[in-house]
Design a protein around this motif. Structure first.
Motif, short mmCIF file in Angstrom:
data_model
loop_
_atom_site.label_atom_id
_atom_site.label_comp_id
_atom_site.label_asym_id
_atom_site.label_seq_id
_atom_site.Cartn_x
_atom_site.Cartn_y
_atom_site.Cartn_z
N TYR A 34 0.89 -1.24 0.13
CA TYR A 34 -0.09 0.03 0.07
C TYR A 34 0.63 1.39 0.00
O TYR A 34 1.90 1.21 0.68
CB TYR A 34 -1.08 0.06 1.16
N GLY A 101 -3.48 3.43 1.53
CA GLY A 101 -4.61 3.24 0.39
C GLY A 101 -3.72 2.99 -0.86
O GLY A 101 -2.54 2.55 -0.90
N ASP A 108 -10.08 10.72 -0.87
CA ASP A 108 -10.83 9.80 -1.13
C ASP A 108 -10.13 8.47 -1.72
O ASP A 108 -10.72 7.32 -1.66
CB ASP A 108 -11.70 10.27 -2.31
N GLU A 109 -8.97 8.32 -1.90
CA GLU A 109 -8.21 7.48 -2.38
C GLU A 109 -7.53 6.23 -1.22
O GLU A 109 -7.10 5.41 -1.52
CB GLU A 109 -6.93 7.82 -3.27
N TYR A 110 -7.74 6.80 -0.02
CA TYR A 110 -7.22 6.03 1.02
C TYR A 110 -8.32 5.35 1.74
O TYR A 110 -9.31 5.99 2.13
CB TYR A 110 -6.72 6.85 1.85
N GLY A 111 -8.36 3.98 2.10
CA GLY A 111 -9.36 3.40 2.66
C GLY A 111 -9.39 3.12 4.22
O GLY A 111 -10.28 2.55 5.04
N ALA A 112 -8.06 3.38 5.01
CA ALA A 112 -7.88 3.16 6.32
C ALA A 112 -7.32 4.28 6.81
O ALA A 112 -6.54 4.94 6.26
CB ALA A 112 -7.26 2.09 6.60
#
Length: 123
Positions: A34, A101, A108-112
């Motif tokens: 990641y 991410g 918005d491109e990062y999920g955690a």
């Protein structure tokens, strides 16, 4: 599920330095796969991008406001990403968040996300 825990925040005088660290964990989380980023949010302002580093450190991005003062690095063996902050200014005061991410500068491109660590720079 991935857990990100930031540390290293605090109070520092302008011109000083701080080093933030983010430790990632998770049974199925492959840290080295990641891009890792740092974002910050000051009171009354939107969250903004600070720095990002791709999986092997070969691509690094900085916001113009921190370029030349902050350094992002990662240690895939330890599942950590650090942010060395030098020549700190009062306008760097914010809660700093670590994120994992596949993106670069867009939140918005990062999920955690981590829970954040407070950095306060006094004049």
């Amino acid at each position: 599920q991935v857990q990100l825990v930031e540390s290293g925040g605090g109070l520092v005088q302008a011109g000083g330095s701080l080093r933030l660290s983010c430790k990632a964990s998770g049974r199925t989380f492959s840290f080295s796969s990641y891009t890792m980023g740092w974002f910050r949010q000051a009171p009354g302002k939107e969250r903004e991008f600070v720095a990002a580093i791709n999986w092997n450190g070969g691509q690094i991005y900085y916001a113009d406001s921190v370029k030349g003062r902050f350094i992002i690095s990662r240690d895939n063996a330890k599942n950590t990403v650090d942010l060395q902050m030098n020549s700190l200014k009062p306008e760097d005061t914010a809660v700093y968040y670590c994120a994992a991410g596949g993106g670069r500068v867009s939140a918005d491109e990062y999920g955690a996300w981590g829970q954040g660590t407070q950095v306060t720079v006094s004049p």
